[in-house]
Design an enzyme around this catalytic site. Structure first.
Site, PDB file in Angstrom:
ATOM      1  N   LEU A   1      53.599  31.175  38.163  1.00 40.42           N
ATOM      2  CA  LEU A   1      54.532  31.342  37.445  1.00 40.42           C
ATOM      3  C   LEU A   1      55.204  32.578  37.377  1.00 40.42           C
ATOM      4  O   LEU A   1      54.407  33.508  37.611  1.00 40.42           O
ATOM      5  CB  LEU A   1      54.244  31.059  35.753  1.00 40.42           C
ATOM      6  CG  LEU A   1      53.447  29.712  35.293  1.00 40.42           C
ATOM      7  CD1 LEU A   1      52.928  29.733  33.949  1.00 40.42           C
ATOM      8  CD2 LEU A   1      54.527  28.708  35.401  1.00 40.42           C
ATOM      9  N   ASP A   2      56.698  32.495  37.150  1.00 40.88           N
ATOM     10  CA  ASP A   2      57.359  33.751  37.255  1.00 40.88           C
ATOM     11  C   ASP A   2      56.789  34.829  36.222  1.00 40.88           C
ATOM     12  O   ASP A   2      56.299  34.709  35.341  1.00 40.88           O
ATOM     13  CB  ASP A   2      58.993  33.490  37.039  1.00 40.88           C
ATOM     14  CG  ASP A   2      59.487  32.885  38.153  1.00 40.88           C
ATOM     15  OD1 ASP A   2      59.106  32.442  39.251  1.00 40.88           O
ATOM     16  OD2 ASP A   2      60.386  31.855  37.597  1.00 40.88           O
ATOM     17  N   THR A   3      57.080  36.096  36.386  1.00 39.83           N
ATOM     18  CA  THR A   3      56.828  36.986  35.601  1.00 39.83           C
ATOM     19  C   THR A   3      57.162  36.954  34.015  1.00 39.83           C
ATOM     20  O   THR A   3      56.482  36.933  33.255  1.00 39.83           O
ATOM     21  CB  THR A   3      57.285  38.330  35.958  1.00 39.83           C
ATOM     22  OG1 THR A   3      56.673  38.391  37.335  1.00 39.83           O
ATOM     23  CG2 THR A   3      56.534  39.619  35.162  1.00 39.83           C
TER      24      THR A   3
END
Ligand code: URA
Length: 270
Positions: free
Chosen positions: A103-105
């Site tokens: 998952l993106d930051t």
């Protein structure tokens, strides 16, 4: 666990043969011979041996789900010293744990970890098409025509997307999405661009909550799809992964999947 079951699970003998070994006085628990049937052992603390040779249960694969907060990088170690998701799961207790995809930051929500390479890589295989469901808060009023374009597939720089499930959320569903996305789903940069300290509800007045179900998992795919129809993402949250839903798991917490959940995941990855 009963001693004969322990021996059978450890692959030493069938349950029947294990009973014969015990009766013959060939089995010790913490160096003491245990010859009576029905004795119990704790696999975590007791040292079991047969004819003096230590016996251990095979390592059991572990699969966890984490409710990832924003601000954590999906990696087990970061040379730049940023906070990583590894800080939120018990890695020493489960050596070999790795995140299933990323998952993106800034993205929150359901992130799986497993020590089971076959399961993890199976779930990530492009042919698996396990559906992942996301809740997004986007800029502007996303229309039914935009949703239709997304459903049919949009062309990104790495090619057209597969048909997706896209629903515009209104009323109670939008409120529920706002609560699930929570307060930390937008980065501070995004908050600046969208009005500093304005609340999520206020942001939503000029935005739209959408649910997106994808059967593929390209890098930043949801963000790129929504940007392609001119509704950039303000906040993104993954609510489910195949048969698993995040449920009430508090943000920043991880829990081990039940046997039934692992079985359902394996069936989805098959
Ligand atoms: N799609 C995105 O754009 N970001 C994520 O973190 C997950 C899916």
């Amino acid at each position: 666990m009963r001693l004969q079951k322990f021996l059978a699970r450890a692959g030493v003998a069938s349950r029947r043969h294990a009973e014969e070994l015990i009766a013959a006085g060939r089995v010790t628990v913490n160096s003491a011979v245990v010859a009576e049937m029905g004795a119990k052992v704790d696999p975590a603390t007791d040292a079991v041996a047969v004819d003096g040779a230590p016996v251990a249960l095979p390592e059991e694969a572990v699969t966890l789900m984490l409710h990832k907060p924003a601000g954590y990088v999906t990696t087990m170690s970061d040379p730049q010293g940023r906070p990583t998701v590894a800080e939120l799961v018990d890695v020493p207790a489960h050596p070999g744990l790795f995140p299933v995809g990323r998952l993106d930051t800034d993205t929150t929500g359901l992130l799986l970890f497993t020590t089971d390479g076959e399961l993890g890589h199976g779930l990530l295989h492009p042919r698996q098409h396990v559906t992942k469901r996301y809740l997004a808060l986007v800029e502007g009023a996303l229309t039914e025509a935009d949703a239709r374009r997304l459903r049919e597939g949009v062309t990104l720089e790495d090619g057209p997307t597969l048909p997706a499930d896209v629903r515009i959320l209104a009323d109670a569903e939008a409120e529920r999405a706002a609560a699930l996305i929570g307060d930390d789903g937008a980065s501070s940069g995004q908050r600046q661009r969208h009005g500093g300290k304005r609340s999520r509800a206020a942001l939503a007045q000029g935005g739209t909550y959408v649910e997106v179900g994808l059967r593929e998992g390209r890098k930043r795919q949801v963000r790129r799809m929504l940007a392609a129809v001119d509704h950039p993402v303000i906040a993104l949250h993954r609510q489910s992964f195949g048969p698993l839903d995040l449920g009430e798991l508090p943000r920043g917490h991880a829990r081990r999947l039940t046997d039934a959940e692992v079985a359902a995941l394996k069936a989805a990855a098959r």
